[in-house]
Design a protein around this motif. Structure first.
Motif, short mmCIF file in Angstrom:
data_model
loop_
_atom_site.label_atom_id
_atom_site.label_comp_id
_atom_site.label_asym_id
_atom_site.label_seq_id
_atom_site.Cartn_x
_atom_site.Cartn_y
_atom_site.Cartn_z
N LYS A 27 39.69 40.51 33.12
CA LYS A 27 38.93 41.09 32.02
C LYS A 27 37.77 40.20 31.59
O LYS A 27 36.93 40.60 30.81
N ASP A 28 37.75 38.95 32.07
CA ASP A 28 36.71 38.00 31.71
C ASP A 28 35.53 38.13 32.67
O ASP A 28 35.69 38.07 33.89
N GLU A 29 34.32 38.33 32.11
CA GLU A 29 33.16 38.57 32.95
C GLU A 29 32.80 37.37 33.81
O GLU A 29 32.40 37.53 34.97
N ARG A 30 32.94 36.15 33.29
CA ARG A 30 32.65 34.96 34.10
C ARG A 30 33.64 34.83 35.25
O ARG A 30 33.27 34.47 36.37
N LEU A 31 34.90 35.15 34.97
CA LEU A 31 35.91 35.10 36.01
C LEU A 31 35.65 36.16 37.07
O LEU A 31 35.79 35.91 38.27
N LYS A 32 35.21 37.34 36.64
CA LYS A 32 34.87 38.40 37.60
C LYS A 32 33.75 37.95 38.52
O LYS A 32 33.78 38.21 39.74
N SER A 33 32.75 37.28 37.95
CA SER A 33 31.63 36.82 38.77
C SER A 33 32.07 35.78 39.79
O SER A 33 31.66 35.81 40.95
N ALA A 34 32.95 34.86 39.36
CA ALA A 34 33.44 33.82 40.28
C ALA A 34 34.25 34.44 41.41
O ALA A 34 34.15 34.03 42.56
N ILE A 35 35.07 35.45 41.08
CA ILE A 35 35.87 36.13 42.10
C ILE A 35 34.97 36.88 43.08
O ILE A 35 35.18 36.85 44.30
N ARG A 95 31.88 36.13 43.84
CA ARG A 95 31.18 35.15 44.67
C ARG A 95 32.07 34.63 45.81
O ARG A 95 31.59 34.25 46.88
N ALA A 96 33.38 34.63 45.57
CA ALA A 96 34.33 34.19 46.60
C ALA A 96 34.60 35.29 47.63
O ALA A 96 35.34 35.07 48.60
N GLY A 97 33.99 36.46 47.43
CA GLY A 97 34.15 37.55 48.38
C GLY A 97 35.44 38.33 48.25
O GLY A 97 35.87 39.00 49.20
N LEU A 98 36.09 38.27 47.07
CA LEU A 98 37.35 38.96 46.86
C LEU A 98 37.12 40.24 46.05
O LEU A 98 36.43 40.21 45.03
#
Length: 236
Positions: free
Chosen positions: A82-90, A92-95
């Protein structure tokens, strides 16, 4: 024969969900090794979804993905984010980011009441018959009973798998995996005369071997969902 080289069709699969409560790579590595050791045949090369709803802060998703792959699991997606920064990091990792059926979207402002009909209840495929297996089920065998109950009158070896859209009955030593209610029937149950399973599951709610209460090990037992939670009772 179709002229197109590919087709896209909807389908459904039973996947295990790994709920991450910690993002430290070495902590995750050890926890996975311990869990996989309990049911290596079931978890080897198993596709899994990672639920990150309990994670706070940053995580090295490239390293986490590498560690999980080294354990023998295959990450097919991330849920519970639910966290937008976490979504972006995920991303970027291609998941891929997934939405589980039980997750709710943010609630919109309440609209004036109308006479619109209530949403229809989910459709569960009715169980109409039983599939009977009289022979022992060996390691590596997978038996599926679609739209019906599954009855096994002999032993089920470790590494074997029973799947049924309805109930599962095992009249022998149960050392493999039993997945009842595979199509979503939460009223399905598992009946077993000698419970020593690697995994038991009803409508996606599951226990590995170490989660089965010790007092029911190798005993006659009945498993069902009670208020959405997997429970076990003595089978009398």
């Amino acid at each position: 024969m179709s002229n197109t080289p590919i087709e896209l069709k909807g389908s459904s699969f039973t996947l295990s969900v790994v709920h991450l409560h910690d993002a430290k790579p070495e902590v995750i590595r050890q926890a996975l090794e311990d869990k996989i050791a309990q049911a290596p045949a079931f978890l080897k090369n198993a596709p899994v979804v990672l639920n990150v709803s309990q994670l706070n802060g940053e995580a090295d998703w490239t390293q986490l993905q590498h560690i999980i792959a080294q354990s023998g699991l295959r990450v097919v997606g991330i849920s519970g984010c639910k966290d937008e920064r976490l979504k972006s990091a995920i991303a970027r990792a291609g998941l891929p980011l997934l939405t589980e059926g039980k997750e709710k979207a943010p609630r919109a402002a309440k609209a004036p009441e109308t006479d619109a009909p209530s949403p229809a209840a989910p459709v569960v495929t009715p169980v109409t018959k039983s599939r009977l297996i009289d022979a022992p089920v060996r390691s590596g065998q997978r038996i599926y009973a679609p739209h019906c109950d599954l009855i096994v009158t002999s032993h089920v070896s470790a590494g074997a798998e029973l799947i049924a859209d309805g109930n599962i009955h095992i009249y022998g030593h149960m050392r493999g995996r039993a997945l009842a209610g595979a199509s979503g029937d939460r009223d399905a149950q598992i009946f077993c005369t000698h419970l020593a399973a690697e995994l038991v599951s009803i409508a996606g709610e599951y226990w590995l071997s170490d989660q089965i209460p010790a007092e029911f090990y190798d005993k006659a037992a009945r498993l069902k969902l009670t208020d959405g939670v997997l429970t076990v009772d003595t089978l009398s």
